[in-house]
Design a protein around this motif. Structure first.
Motif: not given
Lengths: 146, 436
Positions: A100-104
């Motif tokens: 999963l990519h956390v787009h922070s």
């Protein structure tokens, strides 16, 4: 001049009506973004039934459960409110390994394995941060960081 | 940062929703002010393009300056084009930030400050002028006169092509598609201007039309070919009316509203439950938003009594300029934080266009200032203020135009449908900022 007065009265009436209806109409959606009641992510803040095992910092954080079955995620695009600077615990139950990519800013990656795994992310700036799966391309969560 | 290509828009975290009390306060303020304008404002038209404004004497050096600007615009274009051709296909390539942030969002502040900014630096226009110089033809006229009945329709189309690329196309942040889009754009502009002269660019170039339209809200205007300084509302009133203007403002406003909508949890759940490529429902929604805004606005402008010599079908374009301040308010609200933060990021990335560790511009070691993100209340207030200000200016512009166009007995009641639609746009915009 009577026309002018008529319009002024109409204006006031309309203002009042819209003001009221706006209040009434907007009450309901405030709860919508809060948390997807009844679906998987549980915000188990204080009721975390784990008093024995150490760290009190993590207890105040948010715990979110994610399930992946094949290419289907549950939840799928739910909005969850979290506090900035606090650990968000993602419990991922999946039948395949993936990421999963956390787009922070900057981005964070969460690599999960088959079975159940637990991950922590910390977001230190307010905003709405999307947690995305790539392959399949889906927004799994939107973290509303305040 | 990690160098992988992600099928995700630019920028990391998005803005928090605005608080509900601010949204309601903004909507109520818009409504109250609108009807106050209607009830209390002037009854004779106030703005007149043919007079007013303080004439300025343009020094002879201005011609040289205009070529310096053209050279700078061309140099920037070539610099970014180099990164687009030779650079790495990652999000740290400054092409994406230059295209979607500095150019597209930057058009608004630059044009508000300097007037028709893009026209002055446009590489398409510079190339068209150079070609005309080489062939000895006058630049503004090509082989054929531009068909006036086409008006701004080509720009409505090219603007739609841009917003579709930016907001819908899943691979918008990959180099190949961006290069292809820009090549098609530049090709169309060069062929068009070879046939119709630079007039084509003023009607079909999405960036130039957008910039010139927003530039109408600057203090810089022209009267009888002379540069004048005048109030932005007087300047706006002088916007040339051409067919398709209403579609241009519809695409600009509708697409910005769609940008909020597509990120709302509600829409996300719908598109992700459909099980088809997201681009399809997104395209449909973008069409509904842009066409919807255009049609609703057009319907509201024609819903009035008119005098015998006024054709009703011309009214939508005659009132379309009044949407420009609303567009600017929306754009500020949607993109102010994105522009400030991703703009900084782009300036940093521009210093190393080929990802070789270079620092050509000396901006490579800048740190991004996240002050605005860290102060969500300031950010939310700015957004509401921008939207309400845009709304008020739009209502005033429409009121003045109604005083000019509508017969006396329809001047007030004839404005009502338009006023309702404008309040609806504003309340809708605030709702989207609150719900997304």
């Amino acid at each position: 001049m009577p026309r002018r007065r008529l319009i002024a009265v109409a204006a006031l009436t309309l203002t009042a009506t819209l003001g009221l209806s706006a209040c009434g109409g907007d009450d309901e959606p405030t709860t919508t973004p809060a948390s997807p009641q009844g679906s998987a992510p549980t915000q188990s803040g204080e009721q975390s039934p784990d008093p024995g095992s150490g760290s009190e910092v993590e207890q105040s954080g948010t715990r979110i459960e994610l399930t992946r079955t094949g290419d289907v995620f549950d939840p799928s695009g739910a909005r969850v409110k979290v506090k900035r600077g606090e650990a968000v615990t993602l419990v991922i139950v999946s039948d395949t390994a993936g990421s999963l990519h956390v787009h922070s800013t900057p981005e964070q990656d969460v690599e999960y394995r088959q079975g159940t795994s637990t991950h922590e992310v910390v977001i230190d700036r307010p905003g709405v941060v999307e947690v995305e799966s790539h392959d399949p391309d889906l927004v799994v969560l939107q973290l509303e960081v305040r | 940062m990690d160098g992988t290509v992600l099928a995700h828009g630019l920028g990391g975290a998005k803005d928090l929703p605005i608080p509900v009390d601010m949204a309601v306060a903004g909507a109520v303020a818009a409504l109250v002010i609108s009807f106050s304008v209607l009830a209390l404002a002037w009854r004779t038209p106030r703005y007149d393009a043919s007079r007013g404004g303080l004439p300025l004497t343009v020094p002879p050096a201005a011609t040289a300056l205009s070529w310096v600007l053209r050279a700078l615009g061309m140099a920037f274009f070539l610099y970014v084009a180099m990164a687009a051709v030779l650079g790495e296909d990652t999000l740290v390539n400054p092409v994406f930030g230059s295209f979607y942030v500095l150019l597209w969002v930057g058009i608004v502040p630059a044009s508000l400050l300097f007037g028709p900014f893009f026209k002055a630096v446009s590489p398409a226009r510079t190339l068209a002028m150079l070609v005309a110089k080489l062939t000895g033809a006058p630049a503004d006229r090509g082989l054929l006169p531009y068909p006036e009945r086409l008006g701004y329709w080509p720009a409505a189309l090219t603007l739609f092509a841009f917003v579709w690329m930016e907001l819908v196309f899943p691979h918008a942040t990959q180099l190949g598609p961006v290069r292809l889009w820009f090549a098609l754009y530049l090709g169309t502009m060069l062929i068009g201007s070879a046939v119709y002269g630079t007039t084509f660019l003023a009607r079909a170039d999405p960036f130039e039309v957008y910039s010139t339209l927003v530039g109408r809200l600057s203090v810089w205007g022209r009267r009888d070919g002379r540069l004048v300084v005048r109030s932005p509302l007087a300047n706006l009133d002088a916007t040339p009316v051409r067919p398709g203007l209403v579609a241009v403002v519809g695409v600009l406003l509708g697409s910005t509203a769609y940008d909020s909508f597509r990120e709302s949890p509600t829409w996300l759940r719908v598109v992700q439950s459909l099980g088809i490529e997201r681009a399809w429902p997104d395209t449909a929604a973008l069409v509904v938003f842009t066409a919807g805004v255009t049609l609703v606005f057009a319907a509201a402008t024609v819903a009035t009594g008119v005098s015998d010599h006024q054709a009703r079908r011309h009214l939508p374009d005659l009132f379309a300029h009044s949407v420009v301040p609303i567009i600017v308010g929306y754009m500020v609200a949607h993109y102010v934080n994105f522009f400030v933060e991703f703009g900084q990021r782009t300036l940093i990335d521009l210093s190393d266009p080929l990802t070789t560790g270079a620092d050509y511009l000396g901006t490579g070691d800048w740190q991004i200032n996240y002050w605005l993100s860290m102060h969500p209340t300031v950010l939310a207030s700015t957004k509401v203020l921008a939207i309400v200000t845009g709304h008020v200016l739009g209502v005033v512009a429409a009121h003045d135009r109604a005083m000019k166009l509508l017969p006396r007995k329809h001047q007030l009641v004839g404005q009502l449908p338009l006023l309702f639609v404008m309040v609806g746009f504003t309340a809708g915009g605030l709702y989207l900022l609150f719900a997304s």
